[in-house]
Motif scaffolding. Structure first.
Motif, short mmCIF file in Angstrom:
data_model
loop_
_atom_site.label_atom_id
_atom_site.label_comp_id
_atom_site.label_asym_id
_atom_site.label_seq_id
_atom_site.Cartn_x
_atom_site.Cartn_y
_atom_site.Cartn_z
N ILE A 131 0.83 -1.21 0.00
CA ILE A 131 0.00 0.00 0.00
C ILE A 131 0.87 1.26 0.00
CG2 ILE A 131 -1.95 -1.11 1.12
CD1 ILE A 131 -1.03 0.12 3.76
N ASP A 132 0.24 2.39 -0.27
CA ASP A 132 0.98 3.65 -0.44
C ASP A 132 1.12 4.46 0.84
OD1 ASP A 132 -1.64 4.40 -0.11
OD2 ASP A 132 -1.68 5.81 -1.78
N LYS A 133 1.03 3.84 1.98
CA LYS A 133 1.23 4.53 3.26
C LYS A 133 2.19 3.69 4.11
CE LYS A 133 -1.65 7.87 2.43
NZ LYS A 133 -2.98 7.94 3.01
N GLY A 134 3.02 4.39 4.92
CA GLY A 134 3.98 3.68 5.74
C GLY A 134 4.15 4.32 7.09
N THR A 135 5.35 4.20 7.65
CA THR A 135 5.60 4.72 9.00
C THR A 135 5.43 6.22 9.09
OG1 THR A 135 7.98 4.83 8.49
CG2 THR A 135 7.17 2.82 9.55
N ASP A 136 5.61 6.91 7.98
CA ASP A 136 5.39 8.36 7.95
C ASP A 136 3.94 8.71 8.24
OD1 ASP A 136 6.49 11.02 7.41
OD2 ASP A 136 5.16 11.02 5.67
N SER A 137 3.04 7.74 8.03
CA SER A 137 1.61 7.96 8.32
C SER A 137 1.19 7.26 9.61
CB SER A 137 0.77 7.43 7.15
OG SER A 137 1.08 8.10 5.95
N ALA A 138 2.17 6.91 10.46
CA ALA A 138 1.94 6.27 11.76
C ALA A 138 1.53 4.81 11.65
CB ALA A 138 0.88 7.05 12.56
N ILE A 139 1.84 4.17 10.52
CA ILE A 139 1.56 2.73 10.35
C ILE A 139 2.73 1.92 10.92
CG2 ILE A 139 1.43 0.91 8.59
CD1 ILE A 139 -0.27 2.80 6.92
N THR A 140 2.39 0.86 11.64
CA THR A 140 3.42 -0.01 12.22
C THR A 140 3.11 -1.48 11.90
OG1 THR A 140 2.23 -0.14 14.33
CG2 THR A 140 3.91 1.58 14.12
N ASP A 159 7.95 0.57 5.59
CA ASP A 159 9.03 1.57 5.52
C ASP A 159 8.37 2.95 5.59
OD1 ASP A 159 8.03 2.15 2.95
OD2 ASP A 159 9.46 0.81 1.98
N VAL A 160 9.11 3.97 5.25
CA VAL A 160 8.60 5.33 5.46
C VAL A 160 7.31 5.60 4.69
CG1 VAL A 160 9.11 7.81 5.25
CG2 VAL A 160 10.92 6.20 5.91
N TYR A 161 7.26 5.19 3.42
CA TYR A 161 6.12 5.57 2.58
C TYR A 161 5.26 4.42 2.09
CZ TYR A 161 8.74 9.94 2.48
OH TYR A 161 9.42 11.08 2.84
N THR A 162 5.64 3.19 2.34
CA THR A 162 4.85 2.04 1.90
C THR A 162 4.81 0.98 2.99
OG1 THR A 162 6.73 0.87 0.89
CG2 THR A 162 5.53 2.43 -0.51
N ALA A 163 3.89 0.03 2.81
CA ALA A 163 3.80 -1.08 3.76
C ALA A 163 3.26 -2.31 3.04
CB ALA A 163 2.89 -0.71 4.93
N LYS A 164 3.68 -3.48 3.50
CA LYS A 164 3.23 -4.74 2.91
C LYS A 164 2.11 -5.34 3.76
CE LYS A 164 4.76 -9.34 1.42
NZ LYS A 164 5.91 -10.27 1.30
N VAL A 165 1.10 -5.85 3.08
CA VAL A 165 -0.05 -6.44 3.76
C VAL A 165 -0.10 -7.94 3.47
CG1 VAL A 165 -2.58 -6.48 3.94
CG2 VAL A 165 -1.37 -4.30 3.57
N VAL A 166 -0.12 -8.74 4.54
CA VAL A 166 -0.36 -10.18 4.43
C VAL A 166 -1.85 -10.38 4.66
CG1 VAL A 166 0.01 -12.44 5.51
CG2 VAL A 166 1.94 -10.90 5.13
#
Length: 282
Positions: A131-140, A159-166
């Protein structure tokens, strides 16, 4: 104006004009008509030339102004394009927010972060995606991920701007779940046997379970990792696993995980991590 009268074309015109005037004085009336016609034709043509010359002169004089205006228009167009891009981004963000409006209304404690699927892992048969959101958007890592109709996965990397979803189609997933109708508990986990059909499993059911087709399965909230009461899917089949001698149910999520485009990450909710804290003694 001085340059205009010094033009070779103007000098020729004036010379011819002078000759015609002299001829008109010394010739008869018939000849005057011929000369008059020739004079009119010539003056008409020359007027076109002088008009064009005048126009060119005007254009040359306003070249700097036209150049400045052109640059201003280019700047305005760039600004307009930028504003248009911003508009579409805001519009898309609002669309995603409205998709999860009812969820937010029902669960005011949820901190929802709308996101869009950037790419899918074609090598993963269980439908993981980025997805197009990461730790910069408070995702952990570990945050639950919602589709439009229910819980569809969790954040495995960020990472800062993206995240992987299982997804819940994967055997990596383990979610405490409950049958809303019967109260039977189990674990939602994926299986290669069902993933291609957008199906997952509710495993570890007791032999006394009363689960039946059509029952709705939700998260139990027992671990503190997932909120309680999130819809996971509907029972479509009951089975028995001879390998670990337990009953299971086949669950169909309400979202087609292979084609989902917009999701919402739950970055915070009431009771998040409380069970883990108790187990660790914090």
């Amino acid at each position: 104006m001085k340059e205009f009268f010094q033009s070779p074309k103007i000098k020729i015109f004036l010379s011819v004009l002078l000759v015609l005037i002299m001829l008109s004085v010394f010739t008869r009336n018939v000849e005057n008509n011929i000369i008059s016609t020739s004079f009119n034709t010539l003056t008409y043509g020359m007027s076109k030339v002088t008009a064009a010359a005048s126009s060119d002169s005007s254009s040359n004089l306003s070249y700097d102004e036209l150049k400045k205006e052109n640059e201003e228009l280019k700047t305005a167009n760039r600004d307009l394009r930028s504003r248009l891009v911003d508009y579409y981004e805001v519009k898309e963000e609002n669309t995603r927010l409205w998709m999860f409006y009812e969820l937010k209304k029902e669960h005011e404690d949820y901190a929802l972060i709308p996101a869009t699927v950037l790419r899918r892992d074609t090598n993963d048969e269980f439908g993981s995606f980025t997805i197009d959101k990461g730790t910069d958007s408070a995702i952990t890592v570990g945050d639950p991920v919602m589709g439009e109709n229910g819980l569809i996965g969790w954040i495995s990397e960020a990472d800062v701007y993206t995240a992987k979803v299982v997804t819940i189609l994967s055997p990596q997933t383990s979610i405490g779940a409950i049958d809303k109708a019967t109260g039977d508990n189990g674990i939602i986990t994926g299986s290669a046997k069902y993933a291609d059909d957008n199906l997952t499993m509710l495993s570890k059911l007791t032999s006394e379970n009363k689960i039946k087709k059509g029952d709705i399965i939700t998260s139990s909230g027992a671990s503190g990792i997932y909120p309680k009461g999130m819809v996971l899917g509907e029972v479509i089949e009951i089975g028995y696993d001879t390998y670990d001698t337990s009953n299971y149910a086949v669950i169909k999520p309400y979202d087609d995980i292979s084609s989902v485009l917009n999701v919402a990450v739950i970055s915070d909710f009431e009771g998040q991590g409380e069970i883990l804290k108790k187990e660790s003694g914090d």
